[in-house]
Motif scaffolding. Structure first.
Motif, PDB file in Angstrom:
ATOM      1  N   GLY A  53       0.796  -1.208   0.000  1.00 54.34           N
ATOM      2  CA  GLY A  53       0.000   0.000   0.000  1.00 54.34           C
ATOM      3  C   GLY A  53       0.835   1.269   0.000  1.00 54.34           C
ATOM      4  N   THR A  54       0.131   2.377  -0.008  1.00 59.09           N
ATOM      5  CA  THR A  54       0.768   3.682  -0.118  1.00 59.09           C
ATOM      6  C   THR A  54       1.676   3.989   1.075  1.00 59.09           C
ATOM      7  N   MET A  55       1.192   3.731   2.292  1.00 55.76           N
ATOM      8  CA  MET A  55       2.028   4.043   3.455  1.00 55.76           C
ATOM      9  C   MET A  55       3.335   3.259   3.415  1.00 55.76           C
ATOM     10  N   ALA A  56       3.271   2.005   3.038  1.00 60.22           N
ATOM     11  CA  ALA A  56       4.485   1.194   2.957  1.00 60.22           C
ATOM     12  C   ALA A  56       5.404   1.695   1.845  1.00 60.22           C
ATOM     13  N   ALA A  57       4.817   2.070   0.709  1.00 57.56           N
ATOM     14  CA  ALA A  57       5.616   2.500  -0.432  1.00 57.56           C
ATOM     15  C   ALA A  57       6.362   3.804  -0.160  1.00 57.56           C
ATOM     16  N   PHE A  58       5.780   4.676   0.674  1.00 55.08           N
ATOM     17  CA  PHE A  58       6.385   5.977   0.950  1.00 55.08           C
ATOM     18  C   PHE A  58       7.311   5.957   2.168  1.00 55.08           C
ATOM     19  N   ARG A  59       7.336   4.850   2.895  1.00 60.51           N
ATOM     20  CA  ARG A  59       7.996   4.835   4.203  1.00 60.51           C
ATOM     21  C   ARG A  59       9.446   5.299   4.139  1.00 60.51           C
ATOM     22  N   GLU A  60      10.172   4.939   3.087  1.00 61.91           N
ATOM     23  CA  GLU A  60      11.602   5.257   3.005  1.00 61.91           C
ATOM     24  C   GLU A  60      11.907   6.333   1.963  1.00 61.91           C
ATOM     25  N   LEU A  61      10.902   7.051   1.496  1.00 59.76           N
ATOM     26  CA  LEU A  61      11.128   8.001   0.408  1.00 59.76           C
ATOM     27  C   LEU A  61      11.580   9.379   0.895  1.00 59.76           C
ATOM     28  N   GLY A  62      11.391   9.687   2.164  1.00 56.72           N
ATOM     29  CA  GLY A  62      11.828  10.974   2.664  1.00 56.72           C
ATOM     30  C   GLY A  62      11.038  12.155   2.128  1.00 56.72           C
ATOM     31  N   VAL A  63       9.769  11.918   1.753  1.00 58.02           N
ATOM     32  CA  VAL A  63       8.912  13.023   1.294  1.00 58.02           C
ATOM     33  C   VAL A  63       8.561  13.894   2.493  1.00 58.02           C
ATOM     34  N   ARG A  64       8.781  15.201   2.367  1.00 55.96           N
ATOM     35  CA  ARG A  64       8.621  16.077   3.533  1.00 55.96           C
ATOM     36  C   ARG A  64       7.171  16.278   3.949  1.00 55.96           C
ATOM     37  N   ARG A  65       6.270  16.448   2.981  1.00 54.22           N
ATOM     38  CA  ARG A  65       4.854  16.556   3.347  1.00 54.22           C
ATOM     39  C   ARG A  65       4.060  15.608   2.473  1.00 54.22           C
ATOM     40  N   ARG A  66       3.276  14.744   3.116  1.00 54.63           N
ATOM     41  CA  ARG A  66       2.509  13.710   2.425  1.00 54.63           C
ATOM     42  C   ARG A  66       1.034  13.911   2.729  1.00 54.63           C
TER      43      ARG A  66
END
Length: 309
Positions: free
Chosen positions: A258-271
């Motif tokens: 899912g989305t939360m897992a996919a973004f976990r290590e991306l270092g996006v500042r605001r999601r």
């Protein structure tokens, strides 16, 4: 750069007009923990005077009336809306174009494939071609978003392919159980919009996280991302639909893929999650799912949310 969330819900809005599900009943009752939302769209500006819409939802007229920045400020007829950038051809992305039919100068920016869809339906010719310009955007090639008179707006947009599918009305008779192929081309795109200092990514529909998309979003300043469903089969479990998220061309928020897992290590500042279906419990501010996304560092978009970059 400034942005305003005009609508945060998926197709049908929240509450959906024909839904009597518990969450929709709560939203209609005025429950403060269950805020209504119109269908997904965003407005962006470099100068707070001229605005570009990212998608034109069926709720656009109501969204304009709820957003003073988009209302006329000069003469008898005028609009701060300088253009519309489309991420696909789905009804909830293009139907609002019909609201903009009053011979008001603006530009519609889209891929060749989406312009072909508009061109094939004569109803969109109410956007008079001698007034409303249709500009084709090549994926991955930045384009300056100019004002109707050709002067720079200060914004640049890049459309980039994301996994998706053709619009529902172009599925050529596929049954609900027949999953259309996930494609990555000009049918479904994300938008990176910036003013030379800051960049915002708008991706209201995405079927999967690919290596290319992972690389593009790594370290991004702000991403508004597909939050349609909490889990892939939630509509089936709730008895309110016959399609999974995958069948509709959307990732789920939760789960190992899912989305939360996919973004976990991306270092996006605001999601920020946007395009949220009325069945998704993250719309309920007192739900454990809402607590989980906030604990993971996500915001849940709502109509009127302002973003300053």
């Amino acid at each position: 750069m400034q942005a305003i969330v005009l609508g945060a819900a998926a197709g049908g809005g929240f509450p959906q007009w024909n839904s009597n599900a518990p969450a929709c009943r709560r939203a209609r009752s005025g429950d403060q923990a269950t805020r209504p939302r119109t269908q997904a769209s965003l407005a962006a500006s470099a100068d707070a005077r001229h605005w570009f819409l990212l998608n034109a939802s069926p709720d656009l007229r109501a969204q304009i009336e709820a957003t003073p920045a988009l209302q006329p400020h000069e003469g008898l007829r005028s609009s701060p809306i300088a253009g519309v950038v489309l991420t696909g051809g789905d009804v909830d992305a293009v139907a609002g174009l019909l609201t903009l039919r009053e011979r008001q100068a603006l530009t519609v920016f889209a891929t060749r494939r989406i312009h072909d869809v508009l061109d094939a339906n004569p109803i969109f010719d109410v956007l008079a071609r001698d007034v409303v310009r249709r500009q084709t955007v090549v994926p991955d090639a930045p384009v300056a978003l100019t004002l109707p008179d050709g002067t720079p707006s200060g914004l640049t947009a890049t459309l980039f392919p994301v996994p998706g599918k053709v619009p529902l009305y172009l599925e050529a008779g596929l049954a609900d159980s027949d999953a259309p192929p996930v494609i990555e081309g000009e049918e479904t795109v994300g938008v990176a919009i910036g003013d030379g200092r800051s960049t915002l990514h708008f991706i209201p529909g995405c079927a999967a996280m690919t290596p290319a998309l992972t690389a593009r979003l790594r370290g991004a300043e702000c991403v508004l991302f597909d939050g349609t469903l909490w889990r892939d089969d939630e509509m089936l479990r709730a008895g309110i639909g016959s399609k999974t998220g995958r069948r509709m061309g959307h990732m789920s928020v939760a789960g190992p893929e899912g989305t939360m897992a996919a973004f976990r290590e991306l270092g996006v500042r605001r999601r920020i999650l946007i395009h949220i279906n009325n069945s998704n419990p993250i719309l309920l501010e007192d739900s454990p799912e809402r607590e989980a996304v906030e604990a993971a560092g996500w915001d849940v978009a709502h109509d009127g949310m302002e973003i300053a970059l």
